[in-house]
Design an enzyme around this catalytic site. Structure first.
Site, PDB file in Angstrom:
ATOM      1  N   LYS A  57       4.697   4.807   4.289  1.00 33.94           N
ATOM      2  CA  LYS A  57       4.227   5.192   5.616  1.00 33.94           C
ATOM      3  C   LYS A  57       5.027   6.338   6.228  1.00 33.94           C
ATOM      4  O   LYS A  57       4.621   6.901   7.245  1.00 33.94           O
ATOM      5  CB  LYS A  57       4.203   3.987   6.546  1.00 33.94           C
ATOM      6  CG  LYS A  57       3.302   2.867   6.053  1.00 33.94           C
ATOM      7  CD  LYS A  57       1.860   3.280   5.827  1.00 33.94           C
ATOM      8  CE  LYS A  57       1.091   3.358   7.113  1.00 33.94           C
ATOM      9  NZ  LYS A  57      -0.369   3.462   6.859  1.00 33.94           N
ATOM     10  N   SER A 274       2.340  -6.031  -1.229  1.00 36.60           N
ATOM     11  CA  SER A 274       1.198  -5.168  -1.549  1.00 36.60           C
ATOM     12  C   SER A 274       1.422  -4.414  -2.860  1.00 36.60           C
ATOM     13  O   SER A 274       0.461  -3.985  -3.501  1.00 36.60           O
ATOM     14  CB  SER A 274       0.904  -4.191  -0.410  1.00 36.60           C
ATOM     15  OG  SER A 274       1.933  -3.247  -0.277  1.00 36.60           O
TER      16      SER A 274
HETATM   17  N1  PMP Z   1       1.209  -1.779   1.707  1.00 38.57           N
HETATM   18  C1  PMP Z   1       2.037  -1.817   2.742  1.00 38.57           C
HETATM   19  C2  PMP Z   1       3.285  -2.667   2.646  1.00 38.57           C
HETATM   20  C3  PMP Z   1       1.743  -1.096   3.910  1.00 38.57           C
HETATM   21  O1  PMP Z   1       2.571  -1.151   4.966  1.00 38.57           O
HETATM   22  C4  PMP Z   1       0.551  -0.339   3.950  1.00 38.57           C
HETATM   23  C5  PMP Z   1       0.185   0.399   5.205  1.00 38.57           C
HETATM   24  N2  PMP Z   1      -0.521  -0.419   6.121  1.00 38.57           N
HETATM   25  C6  PMP Z   1      -0.297  -0.319   2.844  1.00 38.57           C
HETATM   26  C7  PMP Z   1       0.075  -1.052   1.737  1.00 38.57           C
HETATM   27  C8  PMP Z   1      -1.617   0.400   2.839  1.00 38.57           C
HETATM   28  O2  PMP Z   1      -1.534   1.800   2.918  1.00 38.57           O
HETATM   29  P1  PMP Z   1      -2.672   2.621   3.679  1.00 38.57           P
HETATM   30  O3  PMP Z   1      -2.496   2.354   5.145  1.00 38.57           O
HETATM   31  O4  PMP Z   1      -2.410   4.044   3.323  1.00 38.57           O
HETATM   32  O5  PMP Z   1      -3.996   2.140   3.211  1.00 38.57           O
END
Ligand code: PMP
Length: 315
Positions: A57, A274
């Site tokens: 991010k 994630s």
């Molecule tokens: N994994 C984590 C730990 C995140 O903080 C985020 C951002 N919300 C994402 C995945 C997903 O990324 P994006 O917002 O670019 O879809």
């Protein structure tokens, strides 16, 4: 502690060295986890916790701030406001501290203690919203504050702000293309705001028209895949264009948790939840192939999830 005086702070509004450390993160192969795959299939992961704020991010946060400073939208006296499940807030707070911009964040009250402590240490103001409403409750709170107090806040609007996906179009996509020498066949990544897939995906498709773009999301509205969104039941991000992905995989929280432990034990990669989901998605795709180069992206490391007992239960 040294308190910076006003003169020092005002010079801090020009971009400093910390921001120059964002991006150019490593891409490494998953070796053990790929052993069962066909000889001619490779799986690579981009390690985004190498960014100074500790996650992917940093890229959108920095681009959103830089764009707003350049447009004059975010100027002295205004607070940067946004809703976040955690990582975007840490990135905003990191650059806010470095550049002398005050930051206010609406966050679901069940955000991990680690995240709240980090935000507090970085000096961000945190507004906790109803845990039961998840990230959507935080989005609605930020919208309300931005509407009611436009003279106080500049609303970063990460879910709707094109500077989010454009950060990945300008940096993540080109880095992956260069790191694979243009040989990649698939890009698999989690969907939160969808900025990563929209930006890196659009860039990669321009460079490699035959590429398959795959999104990864939870299989239900109530889930433990922090940072990801169940698009069907959530407020749909304004930047999400459903014609960009070729395919969307839906994964269970428990199987992502298991993969987090496998990544730690078999690859030496101590990642967040994630990233487990991303690896699982990438391996599912790779298992279908006879030949191919599958790239995925690990958004953050495991340190911010240490208090999550469920996640480390099998450890
Ligand atoms: N994994 C984590 C730990 C995140 O903080 C985020 C951002 N919300 C994402 C995945 C997903 O990324 P994006 O917002 O670019 O879809």
């Amino acid at each position: 502690m040294t308190i910076l005086n006003q003169t020092t702070r005002s010079t801090a509004l020009s971009l400093g060295d910390l921001t120059a450390l964002v991006g150019r993160t490593p891409l490494i192969p998953l070796r053990s986890l790929s052993e069962h795959l066909s000889e001619a299939v490779r799986v690579y992961a981009k390690l985004e916790w190498f960014n100074p704020g500790g996650s992917v991010k940093d890229r959108p946060a920095l681009n959103i701030i830089q764009t707003a400073l350049a447009n004059g939208d975010l100027h002295r006296g205004k607070r940067l406001l946004d809703s976040t499940s955690g990582n975007m807030g840490i990135s905003y707070a990191t650059f806010g501290a470095a550049l002398g911009i005050p930051v206010t964040l609406a966050i679901p009250a069940n955000a991990s203690q680690e995240r709240l402590t980090i935000l507090n240490a970085l000096g961000a103001e945190v507004i906790l919203t109803d845990a039961g409403e998840g990230i959507d409750g935080a989005i609605l709170e930020a919208r309300k504050l931005a509407t009611e107090f436009p003279h106080i806040y500049w609303y970063g609007h990460q879910y709707d702000n094109p500077a989010n996906w454009q950060a990945h179009y300008k940096t993540t996509g080109p880095e992956i293309f260069d790191q694979t020498g243009g040989s990649m066949t698939h890009f698999v990544t989690g969907l939160g705001t969808s900025g990563t897939l929209m930006g890196a995906g659009r860039y990669l498709r321009e460079k490699i028209p035959s590429i398959r773009l795959v999104g990864v999301q939870p299989d239900a509205s109530f889930h433990g895949l922090e940072g990801l969104k169940h698009m069907q039941s959530a407020i749909k991000p304004g930047i999400f264009d459903e014609t960009v992905p070729d395919e969307i995989l839906e994964l269970r929280t428990e199987e992502a948790y298991e993969m987090v432990l496998k990544l730690a034990r078999l690859e030496g990669l101590f990642v967040g939840i994630s990233s487990g989901a991303a690896a699982l998605g990438a391996l599912r795709i790779a298992e279908r192939l006879q030949t191919g180069v599958v790239v995925t992206l690990f958004p953050d490391s495991g340190y911010k999830y240490l208090s999550d007992k469920e996640l480390w239960r099998g450890a």
